[in-house]
Design an enzyme around this catalytic site. Structure first.
Site, PDB file in Angstrom:
ATOM      1  N   CYS A 117      -5.573 -15.567 -27.416  1.00 16.53           N
ATOM      2  CA  CYS A 117      -4.229 -16.143 -27.445  1.00 16.53           C
ATOM      3  C   CYS A 117      -3.696 -16.129 -28.880  1.00 16.53           C
ATOM      4  O   CYS A 117      -4.390 -16.557 -29.814  1.00 16.53           O
ATOM      5  CB  CYS A 117      -4.286 -17.590 -26.937  1.00 16.53           C
ATOM      6  SG  CYS A 117      -2.734 -18.489 -27.117  1.00 16.53           S
ATOM      7  N   THR A 163      -0.616  -8.749   6.047  1.00 19.65           N
ATOM      8  CA  THR A 163      -1.643  -9.672   5.579  1.00 19.65           C
ATOM      9  C   THR A 163      -2.667  -9.881   6.686  1.00 19.65           C
ATOM     10  O   THR A 163      -2.319  -9.995   7.866  1.00 19.65           O
ATOM     11  CB  THR A 163      -1.062 -11.035   5.122  1.00 19.65           C
ATOM     12  OG1 THR A 163      -2.131 -11.947   4.865  1.00 19.65           O
ATOM     13  CG2 THR A 163      -0.092 -11.626   6.118  1.00 19.65           C
ATOM     14  N   ARG A 192      -8.719  -5.898   2.167  1.00 22.24           N
ATOM     15  CA  ARG A 192      -9.652  -5.918   3.309  1.00 22.24           C
ATOM     16  C   ARG A 192      -9.347  -4.845   4.344  1.00 22.24           C
ATOM     17  O   ARG A 192      -9.970  -4.813   5.395  1.00 22.24           O
ATOM     18  CB  ARG A 192      -9.630  -7.318   3.971  1.00 22.24           C
ATOM     19  CG  ARG A 192     -10.052  -8.415   2.982  1.00 22.24           C
ATOM     20  CD  ARG A 192      -9.894  -9.825   3.543  1.00 22.24           C
ATOM     21  NE  ARG A 192     -10.201 -10.813   2.497  1.00 22.24           N
ATOM     22  CZ  ARG A 192      -9.314 -11.204   1.575  1.00 22.24           C
ATOM     23  NH1 ARG A 192      -8.081 -10.707   1.583  1.00 22.24           N
ATOM     24  NH2 ARG A 192      -9.616 -12.072   0.628  1.00 22.24           N
ATOM     25  N   CYS A 247      -4.329 -23.210 -23.993  1.00 23.41           N
ATOM     26  CA  CYS A 247      -3.140 -23.997 -24.413  1.00 23.41           C
ATOM     27  C   CYS A 247      -1.970 -23.815 -23.447  1.00 23.41           C
ATOM     28  O   CYS A 247      -0.930 -24.430 -23.601  1.00 23.41           O
ATOM     29  CB  CYS A 247      -2.710 -23.588 -25.830  1.00 23.41           C
ATOM     30  SG  CYS A 247      -1.919 -21.965 -25.922  1.00 23.41           S
ATOM     31  N   ASP A 271       2.277  -8.145  -7.553  1.00 25.94           N
ATOM     32  CA  ASP A 271       2.823  -6.912  -8.117  1.00 25.94           C
ATOM     33  C   ASP A 271       4.306  -6.989  -8.503  1.00 25.94           C
ATOM     34  O   ASP A 271       4.840  -6.043  -9.083  1.00 25.94           O
ATOM     35  CB  ASP A 271       2.593  -5.740  -7.132  1.00 25.94           C
ATOM     36  CG  ASP A 271       3.138  -6.041  -5.721  1.00 25.94           C
ATOM     37  OD1 ASP A 271       2.490  -5.627  -4.740  1.00 25.94           O
ATOM     38  OD2 ASP A 271       4.186  -6.703  -5.606  1.00 25.94           O
ATOM     39  N   CYS A 319      -3.421 -20.046 -30.040  1.00 23.73           N
ATOM     40  CA  CYS A 319      -4.555 -20.976 -30.252  1.00 23.73           C
ATOM     41  C   CYS A 319      -5.890 -20.252 -30.333  1.00 23.73           C
ATOM     42  O   CYS A 319      -6.938 -20.885 -30.497  1.00 23.73           O
ATOM     43  CB  CYS A 319      -4.594 -22.016 -29.126  1.00 23.73           C
ATOM     44  SG  CYS A 319      -5.275 -21.360 -27.578  1.00 23.73           S
ATOM     45  N   THR A 371       0.855  -1.213   0.000  1.00 22.27           N
ATOM     46  CA  THR A 371       0.000   0.000   0.000  1.00 22.27           C
ATOM     47  C   THR A 371       0.880   1.249   0.000  1.00 22.27           C
ATOM     48  O   THR A 371       0.530   2.256  -0.619  1.00 22.27           O
ATOM     49  CB  THR A 371      -0.953   0.041   1.210  1.00 22.27           C
ATOM     50  OG1 THR A 371      -0.192  -0.148   2.413  1.00 22.27           O
ATOM     51  CG2 THR A 371      -2.043  -1.027   1.106  1.00 22.27           C
ATOM     52  N   HIS A 379       0.406 -16.415  -5.456  1.00 24.60           N
ATOM     53  CA  HIS A 379      -0.823 -16.095  -6.198  1.00 24.60           C
ATOM     54  C   HIS A 379      -0.506 -15.641  -7.617  1.00 24.60           C
ATOM     55  O   HIS A 379      -1.340 -15.049  -8.295  1.00 24.60           O
ATOM     56  CB  HIS A 379      -1.642 -15.021  -5.456  1.00 24.60           C
ATOM     57  CG  HIS A 379      -2.291 -15.565  -4.215  1.00 24.60           C
ATOM     58  ND1 HIS A 379      -2.750 -14.761  -3.211  1.00 24.60           N
ATOM     59  CD2 HIS A 379      -2.529 -16.845  -3.820  1.00 24.60           C
ATOM     60  CE1 HIS A 379      -3.261 -15.528  -2.236  1.00 24.60           C
ATOM     61  NE2 HIS A 379      -3.127 -16.788  -2.580  1.00 24.60           N
ATOM     62  N   CYS A 413      -2.451 -18.419 -21.264  1.00 25.39           N
ATOM     63  CA  CYS A 413      -3.638 -18.853 -22.004  1.00 25.39           C
ATOM     64  C   CYS A 413      -4.370 -19.950 -21.232  1.00 25.39           C
ATOM     65  O   CYS A 413      -3.762 -20.953 -20.830  1.00 25.39           O
ATOM     66  CB  CYS A 413      -3.239 -19.387 -23.380  1.00 25.39           C
ATOM     67  SG  CYS A 413      -4.652 -20.045 -24.300  1.00 25.39           S
TER      68      CYS A 413
HETATM   69  N1  APR Z   1       1.419  -1.473   6.853  1.00 26.16           N
HETATM   70  C1  APR Z   1       0.983  -2.566   7.540  1.00 26.16           C
HETATM   71  N2  APR Z   1      -0.220  -3.167   7.308  1.00 26.16           N
HETATM   72  C2  APR Z   1      -0.982  -2.625   6.337  1.00 26.16           C
HETATM   73  C3  APR Z   1      -0.602  -1.497   5.575  1.00 26.16           C
HETATM   74  C4  APR Z   1       0.661  -0.919   5.871  1.00 26.16           C
HETATM   75  N3  APR Z   1       1.112   0.154   5.216  1.00 26.16           N
HETATM   76  N4  APR Z   1      -1.602  -1.217   4.682  1.00 26.16           N
HETATM   77  C5  APR Z   1      -2.569  -2.138   4.897  1.00 26.16           C
HETATM   78  N5  APR Z   1      -2.206  -2.981   5.870  1.00 26.16           N
HETATM   79  C6  APR Z   1      -2.920  -4.159   6.393  1.00 26.16           C
HETATM   80  C7  APR Z   1      -4.429  -4.037   6.362  1.00 26.16           C
HETATM   81  O1  APR Z   1      -4.888  -3.469   7.572  1.00 26.16           O
HETATM   82  C8  APR Z   1      -4.861  -5.504   6.228  1.00 26.16           C
HETATM   83  O2  APR Z   1      -5.101  -6.096   7.499  1.00 26.16           O
HETATM   84  O3  APR Z   1      -2.621  -5.220   5.511  1.00 26.16           O
HETATM   85  C9  APR Z   1      -3.665  -6.188   5.574  1.00 26.16           C
HETATM   86  C10 APR Z   1      -3.953  -6.637   4.155  1.00 26.16           C
HETATM   87  O4  APR Z   1      -4.922  -7.657   4.228  1.00 26.16           O
HETATM   88  P1  APR Z   1      -5.763  -8.034   2.921  1.00 26.16           P
HETATM   89  O5  APR Z   1      -6.255  -6.795   2.289  1.00 26.16           O
HETATM   90  O6  APR Z   1      -6.735  -9.107   3.324  1.00 26.16           O
HETATM   91  O7  APR Z   1      -4.685  -8.641   1.929  1.00 26.16           O
HETATM   92  P2  APR Z   1      -4.035 -10.082   1.939  1.00 26.16           P
HETATM   93  O8  APR Z   1      -3.953 -10.619   3.329  1.00 26.16           O
HETATM   94  O9  APR Z   1      -2.793  -9.994   1.162  1.00 26.16           O
HETATM   95  O10 APR Z   1      -5.134 -10.940   1.114  1.00 26.16           O
HETATM   96  C11 APR Z   1      -4.790 -12.270   0.776  1.00 26.16           C
HETATM   97  O11 APR Z   1      -6.774 -12.417  -0.588  1.00 26.16           O
HETATM   98  O12 APR Z   1      -8.179 -11.359  -2.066  1.00 26.16           O
HETATM   99  C12 APR Z   1      -7.172 -12.286  -1.958  1.00 26.16           C
HETATM  100  O13 APR Z   1      -5.659 -12.908  -3.621  1.00 26.16           O
HETATM  101  C13 APR Z   1      -5.965 -11.859  -2.738  1.00 26.16           C
HETATM  102  O14 APR Z   1      -3.638 -12.192  -2.205  1.00 26.16           O
HETATM  103  C14 APR Z   1      -4.875 -11.721  -1.697  1.00 26.16           C
HETATM  104  C15 APR Z   1      -5.373 -12.598  -0.568  1.00 26.16           C
HETATM  105 ZN    ZN Z   2      -3.533 -20.498 -26.307  1.00 25.90          ZN
END
Ligand code: APR
Ligand code: ZN
Length: 253
Positions: A159, A200, A41, A137, A109, A162, A33, A126, A134
Site C-alpha cells: 500500500c 449462475t 463450476r 488501512c 468483471d 501505509c 463466458t 462480490h 488495502c
Molecule cells: N450461458 C448460460 N449459462 C452459462 C454460460 C452461458 N454462456 N456459460 C456458463 N454457464 C453456466 C454454467 O453451466 C454454470 O452452471 O453458468 C453457471 C456458472 O456457475 P458458477 O461457475 O458456479 O458461477 P457463479 O454461480 O457465478 O459462482 C458464484 O462462486 O466461486 C465463487 O465468487 C465466485 O462469484 C462466484 C460465486
Molecule cells: Zn494501506
C-alpha cells in the site's frame, strides 16, 4: 412447469417479464463466458479444472502467503478480465431501464456497468477487480495503477499509504459481504415482481438465497442457465440455454 428450453417456457418467461413493472436480476459467471471470461463450476470452469484453486482463493491464505499474492498479481496482470467487453446478454439486461429494480451480480468483471446498467441499480456483491484495496488501512484506488506497478517489476506491491498488503477490491472466501449490499439484494428479491437469475449455478450463499426469498414472497422466478442449477425446483420457469441468446429472446429490448 413447461419443459426447460421449450417454446412454451420461452413464451412464459417473455410474458412474465413483459407484464412485470419491476424486475430483480441476479447474474453469475455464466453471463460473462461469452465475453471470454471463464466461469467457476461449468464444464470448463476455473474450479472444475483446478479444485485446489478454490481452496487457495481465500482471504487468510492471501494475507499469510506472499507467494499466493505474487501469483495473484502475476495472473491479474495478464487477465482477460481487463480487456473483456460486454456481450448481448449484458446488453439485453441493460434494456430493462426503469423497470430494473436492482441487478445483483456475483461477477467482479464490471461488464454490467460497461453495458449501461446504471450504477445506482447495480450491486456488485462480490466486489470488483477494477479497484484495489488495502487490507490494513482500507485505502482504495484504480486497479490500473496497481497493475502498472506490477508490470514495472513490483511483484507484491505494498500500500502506498501505509505499506500494508493490498488486494483487488473483491470479496474472497473468508470475507463477509457488505451487509448493505446483501440487504439491497434481499429487498429486491422480496419486492420485484420477477426475479431473473442468469448464468449462475446458485450454489453460493447467502446470495443464492434470493431465489428462496422471491419464491416465498410469491414472486415469479425465472432461471436461465446452460445446465441445471441447484434451485431449479424453486423456479416458475427454467430456460436451459445460453444467456446471450435466451435473454435476447425474452427481453426483446
Ligand atoms: N450461458 C448460460 N449459462 C452459462 C454460460 C452461458 N454462456 N456459460 C456458463 N454457464 C453456466 C454454467 O453451466 C454454470 O452452471 O453458468 C453457471 C456458472 O456457475 P458458477 O461457475 O458456479 O458461477 P457463479 O454461480 O457465478 O459462482 C458464484 O462462486 O466461486 C465463487 O465468487 C465466485 O462469484 C462466484 C460465486
Ligand atoms: Zn494501506
Amino acid at each position: 412447469m413447461p419443459e426447460p428450453g421449450s417454446t412454451a417456457a420461452l413464451d412464459l418467461a417473455a410474458g412474465l417479464l413483459a407484464s412485470a413493472s419491476s424486475v430483480a436480476v441476479l447474474t453469475g459467471a455464466g453471463i460473462s463466458t461469452d465475453s471470454g471470461i471463464p466461469d467457476f463450476r461449468g464444464p470448463n470452469g476455473v474450479w472444475t479444472r483446478d479444485p485446489a484453486a478454490e481452496a487457495r482463493s481465500n482471504f487468510s491464505t492471501y494475507v499469510a502467503d506472499p507467494q499466493v499474492r505474487r501469483d495473484a498479481w502475476r495472473i491479474r496482470a495478464s487477465s482477460e478480465m481487463f480487456s473483456a467487453l460486454p456481450n448481448e446478454g449484458h446488453r439485453s439486461l441493460a434494456t430493462l431501464g426503469d423497470r430494473l429494480h436492482t441487478l445483483v451480480t456475483q461477477n467482479i468483471d464490471g461488464l454490467h456497468l460497461l453495458a449501461g446498467t446504471p450504477a445506482d441499480r447495480l450491486v456488485e456483491i462480490h466486489g470488483t477487480v477494477h479497484r484495489w484495496e488495502c487490507v490494513d488501512c482500507g485505502a482504495r484506488g484504480p486497479m490500473s495503477e496497481a497493475l502498472e506497478r506490477v508490470r514495472a517489476g513490483e511483484e507484491d506491491p505494498p500500500c502506498e499509504f501505509c505499506g500494508g498488503i493490498i488486494k483487488s477490491a473483491t470479496i474472497l472466501f473468508g470475507q463477509s459481504l457488505v451487509s448493505a449490499d446483501l440487504a439491497r439484494a434481499e429487498r429486491a428479491a422480496a419486492e420485484a415482481d420477477v426475479l431473473l437469475a442468469v448464468g449462475t449455478s446458485l450454489t453460493v450463499y447467502p446470495v443464492a438465497g434470493m431465489v428462496d426469498i422471491a419464491a416465498r414472497a410469491g414472486r415469479s422466478v425465472i432461471i436461465v442457465n446452460a445446465e441445471p442449477t441447484a434451485l431449479d425446483h424453486r423456479a416458475t420457469v427454467v430456460l436451459l440455454g445460453s444467456a446471450a441468446g435466451t435473454l435476447s429472446e425474452i427481453l426483446p429490448g
